[in-house]
Scaffold this motif. Structure first.
Motif, PDB file in Angstrom:
ATOM      1  N   ARG A   1     -15.011 -26.430 -80.924  1.00 33.54           N
ATOM      2  CA  ARG A   1     -14.082 -27.423 -81.463  1.00 33.54           C
ATOM      3  C   ARG A   1     -12.637 -27.156 -81.027  1.00 33.54           C
ATOM      4  NH1 ARG A   1     -16.206 -26.402 -87.472  1.00 33.54           N
ATOM      5  NH2 ARG A   1     -16.063 -24.313 -86.560  1.00 33.54           N
ATOM      6  N   ILE A   2     -12.380 -25.974 -80.478  1.00 38.76           N
ATOM      7  CA  ILE A   2     -11.033 -25.648 -79.997  1.00 38.76           C
ATOM      8  C   ILE A   2     -11.000 -25.831 -78.487  1.00 38.76           C
ATOM      9  CG2 ILE A   2      -9.306 -23.827 -79.748  1.00 38.76           C
ATOM     10  CD1 ILE A   2     -10.243 -22.672 -82.379  1.00 38.76           C
ATOM     11  N   ARG A   3     -10.234 -26.816 -78.046  1.00 35.12           N
ATOM     12  CA  ARG A   3     -10.121 -27.112 -76.615  1.00 35.12           C
ATOM     13  C   ARG A   3      -8.920 -26.346 -76.039  1.00 35.12           C
ATOM     14  NH1 ARG A   3      -9.669 -33.423 -77.653  1.00 35.12           N
ATOM     15  NH2 ARG A   3      -8.542 -32.500 -79.425  1.00 35.12           N
ATOM     16  N   PRO A   4      -9.167 -25.440 -75.106  1.00 40.06           N
ATOM     17  CA  PRO A   4      -8.063 -24.666 -74.532  1.00 40.06           C
ATOM     18  C   PRO A   4      -6.973 -25.543 -73.930  1.00 40.06           C
ATOM     19  CG  PRO A   4     -10.175 -23.737 -73.876  1.00 40.06           C
ATOM     20  CD  PRO A   4     -10.479 -25.030 -74.568  1.00 40.06           C
ATOM     21  N   GLU A   5      -7.357 -26.664 -73.328  1.00 41.18           N
ATOM     22  CA  GLU A   5      -6.355 -27.524 -72.706  1.00 41.18           C
ATOM     23  C   GLU A   5      -5.415 -28.139 -73.738  1.00 41.18           C
ATOM     24  OE1 GLU A   5     -10.103 -30.097 -73.242  1.00 41.18           O
ATOM     25  OE2 GLU A   5      -9.598 -28.017 -72.702  1.00 41.18           O
ATOM     26  N   VAL A   6      -5.910 -28.355 -74.967  1.00 40.94           N
ATOM     27  CA  VAL A   6      -5.053 -28.907 -76.021  1.00 40.94           C
ATOM     28  C   VAL A   6      -4.039 -27.862 -76.482  1.00 40.94           C
ATOM     29  CG1 VAL A   6      -5.013 -29.798 -78.387  1.00 40.94           C
ATOM     30  CG2 VAL A   6      -6.745 -30.616 -76.768  1.00 40.94           C
ATOM     31  N   LEU A   7      -4.474 -26.613 -76.610  1.00 39.34           N
ATOM     32  CA  LEU A   7      -3.531 -25.561 -76.999  1.00 39.34           C
ATOM     33  C   LEU A   7      -2.500 -25.312 -75.901  1.00 39.34           C
ATOM     34  CD1 LEU A   7      -5.637 -22.884 -78.896  1.00 39.34           C
ATOM     35  CD2 LEU A   7      -4.344 -24.824 -79.777  1.00 39.34           C
ATOM     36  N   ARG A   8      -2.925 -25.427 -74.648  1.00 39.37           N
ATOM     37  CA  ARG A   8      -1.944 -25.296 -73.561  1.00 39.37           C
ATOM     38  C   ARG A   8      -0.928 -26.428 -73.627  1.00 39.37           C
ATOM     39  NH1 ARG A   8      -6.565 -23.581 -70.557  1.00 39.37           N
ATOM     40  NH2 ARG A   8      -6.918 -25.694 -69.793  1.00 39.37           N
ATOM     41  N   GLU A   9      -1.399 -27.634 -73.959  1.00 41.62           N
ATOM     42  CA  GLU A   9      -0.493 -28.766 -74.076  1.00 41.62           C
ATOM     43  C   GLU A   9       0.455 -28.576 -75.258  1.00 41.62           C
ATOM     44  OE1 GLU A   9      -0.835 -33.606 -73.726  1.00 41.62           O
ATOM     45  OE2 GLU A   9      -2.349 -32.557 -74.913  1.00 41.62           O
ATOM     46  N   PHE A  10      -0.062 -28.033 -76.353  1.00 38.55           N
ATOM     47  CA  PHE A  10       0.790 -27.773 -77.516  1.00 38.55           C
ATOM     48  C   PHE A  10       1.856 -26.740 -77.181  1.00 38.55           C
ATOM     49  CE2 PHE A  10       1.926 -25.306 -81.265  1.00 38.55           C
ATOM     50  CZ  PHE A  10       2.391 -26.318 -82.091  1.00 38.55           C
ATOM     51  N   ARG A  11       1.451 -25.714 -76.472  1.00 43.25           N
ATOM     52  CA  ARG A  11       2.418 -24.685 -76.085  1.00 43.25           C
ATOM     53  C   ARG A  11       3.518 -25.287 -75.220  1.00 43.25           C
ATOM     54  NH1 ARG A  11       2.032 -20.722 -71.675  1.00 43.25           N
ATOM     55  NH2 ARG A  11       3.615 -19.142 -72.046  1.00 43.25           N
ATOM     56  N   LYS A  12       3.130 -26.157 -74.310  1.00 44.64           N
ATOM     57  CA  LYS A  12       4.125 -26.834 -73.464  1.00 44.64           C
ATOM     58  C   LYS A  12       5.051 -27.697 -74.316  1.00 44.64           C
ATOM     59  CE  LYS A  12       4.313 -29.847 -69.382  1.00 44.64           C
ATOM     60  NZ  LYS A  12       3.508 -30.561 -68.356  1.00 44.64           N
ATOM     61  N   HIS A  13       4.500 -28.372 -75.309  1.00 50.61           N
ATOM     62  CA  HIS A  13       5.305 -29.190 -76.220  1.00 50.61           C
ATOM     63  C   HIS A  13       6.371 -28.370 -76.925  1.00 50.61           C
ATOM     64  CE1 HIS A  13       6.390 -31.748 -79.606  1.00 50.61           C
ATOM     65  NE2 HIS A  13       5.890 -30.858 -80.436  1.00 50.61           N
ATOM     66  N   SER A  14       6.051 -27.137 -77.246  1.00 57.38           N
ATOM     67  CA  SER A  14       7.019 -26.292 -77.960  1.00 57.38           C
ATOM     68  C   SER A  14       8.253 -25.980 -77.116  1.00 57.38           C
ATOM     69  CB  SER A  14       6.357 -24.991 -78.423  1.00 57.38           C
ATOM     70  OG  SER A  14       6.128 -24.113 -77.329  1.00 57.38           O
ATOM     71  N   GLY A  15       8.163 -26.239 -75.808  1.00 61.47           N
ATOM     72  CA  GLY A  15       9.313 -26.031 -74.937  1.00 61.47           C
ATOM     73  C   GLY A  15       9.867 -27.313 -74.354  1.00 61.47           C
ATOM     74  N   SER A  16       9.431 -28.458 -74.896  1.00 60.91           N
ATOM     75  CA  SER A  16       9.814 -29.741 -74.329  1.00 60.91           C
ATOM     76  C   SER A  16      11.139 -30.250 -74.892  1.00 60.91           C
ATOM     77  CB  SER A  16       8.716 -30.777 -74.602  1.00 60.91           C
ATOM     78  OG  SER A  16       9.146 -32.080 -74.271  1.00 60.91           O
ATOM     79  N   VAL A  17      11.916 -30.920 -74.046  1.00 58.28           N
ATOM     80  CA  VAL A  17      13.170 -31.520 -74.506  1.00 58.28           C
ATOM     81  C   VAL A  17      12.917 -32.781 -75.329  1.00 58.28           C
ATOM     82  CG1 VAL A  17      14.433 -30.617 -72.519  1.00 58.28           C
ATOM     83  CG2 VAL A  17      13.438 -32.914 -72.396  1.00 58.28           C
ATOM     84  N   LEU A  18      11.719 -33.360 -75.246  1.00 60.03           N
ATOM     85  CA  LEU A  18      11.445 -34.605 -75.961  1.00 60.03           C
ATOM     86  C   LEU A  18      11.545 -34.433 -77.473  1.00 60.03           C
ATOM     87  CD1 LEU A  18       8.382 -36.024 -73.956  1.00 60.03           C
ATOM     88  CD2 LEU A  18      10.825 -36.433 -73.592  1.00 60.03           C
ATOM     89  N   ALA A  19      11.267 -33.237 -77.958  1.00 60.20           N
ATOM     90  CA  ALA A  19      11.314 -32.999 -79.398  1.00 60.20           C
ATOM     91  C   ALA A  19      12.724 -33.155 -79.952  1.00 60.20           C
ATOM     92  CB  ALA A  19      10.770 -31.613 -79.726  1.00 60.20           C
TER      93      ALA A  19
END
Length: 318
Positions: A17-35
């Motif tokens: 149920r844990i998709r590695p690609e989703v966690l990688r995307e979340f990690r990228k989000h934590s460094g995104s300027v969009l936030a």
């Protein structure tokens, strides 16, 4: 770096149920300027009256409201993306400097005592920062996380911020996402309160000044006339997006009234954010330190690709 180790551990999870690609995307989000369009969601911190009293008394908002955001964002980037030594050094520096933030408020907070290193205040500010990242992920990316992925994402952030914990047990970050949500709900419905400082500063987002940090004086003078024209619209976008990402009980305290028209606006903003997420290159999408980290990791993977599978004598060698 601890956050990298967390991601690699999650990627090896046997839980389908844990998709590695989703966690990688979340990690990228934590460094995104969009936030950045959700920056006002962090105003939940000053809904805790002693925090509002401290921030008001130190004058950080009054001097240049945007500069305080730049400083907070820079510190968060080190916590999320610095190596272990830099994260620890930043945490130690923050704790040392916040020893001076104590006393009694003035004006509307003249009877309020505060201490930045009070475990309750310290914990609340850290948990607030974690939830800003968690609550904005889907809006920015369009990806819906499964409950197990949300749990893993929370643990990723908790580990990144672990150095910020004070020795007191009362300052320890919640052990998992369920505990964190219970803690946040309890604070939102029982400890937070409307106060004039929160209402005024949230309304003041439409009058956000240009920062003095990171902008050379010449650039600031050149940009300021344009900024004065566009800042009401920019501030309004931040108000709407931040309000939609907030806990409903906290949003009511800001004094900003959400209407059906704002729902329609927000739907447009979300579509634009998700288009940017899919189409902008990482150099524009990510904060510089996050971009640097991703480039470093990419180079490491490339270099490791040159390695042998084994240093033993080949089976076909006589």
């Amino acid at each position: 770096m601890a956050i990298n180790a967390t991601v690699r551990t999650a990627g090896r999870s046997a839980d389908p149920r844990i998709r590695p690609e989703v966690l990688r995307e979340f990690r990228k989000h934590s460094g995104s300027v969009l936030a950045g369009v959700f920056a006002g969601a962090a105003f939940d911190q000053v809904a805790l009256v002693p925090v509002a009293a401290a921030v008001d008394r130190t004058g950080r908002f009054a001097a240049n409201f945007a500069d305080r955001g730049v400083r907070s964002g820079a510190s968060a980037m080190i916590a999320l993306w610095g190596d272990s030594d830099d994260r620890r050094a930043e945490s130690d520096w923050l704790k040392l400097r916040h020893r001076d933030v104590r006393g009694t408020g003035s004006g509307q907070f003249e009877d309020v005592e505060y201490s930045a290193l009070n475990p309750g205040m310290w914990k609340w500010i850290a948990v607030s920062g974690i939830f800003v990242v968690l609550n904005t992920f889907t809006y920015c990316t369009g990806t819906e996380m499964r409950p197990e992925e949300e749990d893993a994402a929370y643990l990723m952030l908790r580990e990144a911020f672990a150095d910020l914990e004070l020795p007191s047990a009362a300052s320890k970050l919640p052990a998992d996402l369920a505990e964190a949500r219970d803690y946040y709900d309890t604070m939102a419905t029982g400890e937070l309160a409307a106060n004039p400082f929160l209402v005024q500063k949230f309304a003041g987002l439409t009058r956000l000044p240009l920062p003095t940090l990171g902008l050379p004086p010449v650039a600031r003078r050149a940009l300021n006339p344009v900024w004065l024209v566009v800042r009401p619209a920019v501030g309004h976008v931040i108000q709407v997006c931040s309000s939609k990402a907030m806990h409903p009980a906290v949003q009511e305290l800001t004094g900003f009234e959400l209407t059906p028209r704002h729902d329609q606006e927000f739907a447009v903003y979300v579509r634009l954010l998700q288009w940017a997420w899919r189409n902008l290159p990482d150099r524009l999408l990510l904060q510089p330190l996050a971009y640097n980290r991703f480039q470093y990791e990419k180079m490491v993977r490339t270099l490791r690709g040159f390695g042998l599978d084994s240093f033993a004598v080949p089976a076909d060698r006589p």
